[in-house]
Design an enzyme around this catalytic site. Structure first.
Site, PDB file in Angstrom:
ATOM      1  N   HIS A  92      -3.227   7.344  -3.284  1.00 25.69           N
ATOM      2  CA  HIS A  92      -2.017   7.676  -4.031  1.00 25.69           C
ATOM      3  C   HIS A  92      -1.234   8.753  -3.296  1.00 25.69           C
ATOM      4  CE1 HIS A  92      -5.159  10.350  -5.683  1.00 25.69           C
ATOM      5  NE2 HIS A  92      -4.194  11.209  -6.013  1.00 25.69           N
ATOM      6  N   VAL A  93       0.074   8.598  -3.349  1.00 25.18           N
ATOM      7  CA  VAL A  93       0.989   9.544  -2.727  1.00 25.18           C
ATOM      8  C   VAL A  93       1.698  10.304  -3.841  1.00 25.18           C
ATOM      9  CG1 VAL A  93       3.077   9.775  -1.325  1.00 25.18           C
ATOM     10  CG2 VAL A  93       1.319   8.126  -0.663  1.00 25.18           C
TER      11      VAL A  93
END
Length: 152
Positions: free
Chosen positions: A109-110
């Protein structure tokens, strides 16, 4: 963020909080719903509008993401960063990811976080903010989602 008391084994997509969000099994304020990725508001945002971008397929880390997916995935991150400025009036954004260490959910996840000068974010001592209500969180998600669906 993993809810308190809930354990997720590394690489176990069956118990992955983000996989549950992608499948619609867990509620989230969705900002982007694309065939290859989904973005939703962080439940414990640094600042209002703090968004998490995840691939729909369960990949634990950036090194697990297939090379052909890098461009499209980070293209979504780029558009989210732009929306932080155009829709939320942020001066810029903070875009980051963790691989294993400090990765609270073992699903790539960013973080895309709206930033402004003197906003209090210093080093790694990050203040957390809360939305005043679920309705306010939904309104932030809608604003960002609309900007992504209708780029200027």
């Amino acid at each position: 963020m993993v809810p308190k008391g809930e354990n997720v084994r590394m690489g176990d997509s069956k118990r992955c909080v983000f996989c549950e969000i992608v499948k619609g099994e867990r509620p989230a304020h969705v900002v982007l719903d694309a065939p290859d990725a989904m973005a939703f508001l962080d439940a414990r945002p640094l600042f209002k509008g703090h968004t998490l971008l995840v691939p729909r397929t369960h990949y634990e880390t950036l090194t697990d993401l297939p090379g052909e997916s890098l461009g499209p995935f980070f293209g979504h991150a780029q558009r989210l960063a732009s929306a932080m400025e155009s829709v939320l009036g942020a001066a810029g954004s903070f875009v980051a990811l963790n691989n294993r260490v400090s990765q609270s959910v073992p699903h790539l996840h960013v973080h895309v976080v709206p930033r402004n000068r003197k906003d209090g974010l210093r080093g790694f001592f990050w203040p957390r903010q809360k939305y005043d209500s679920d309705a306010e969180a939904a309104e932030y998600a809608t604003r960002l989602s609309n900007a992504l669906a209708n780029p200027a």
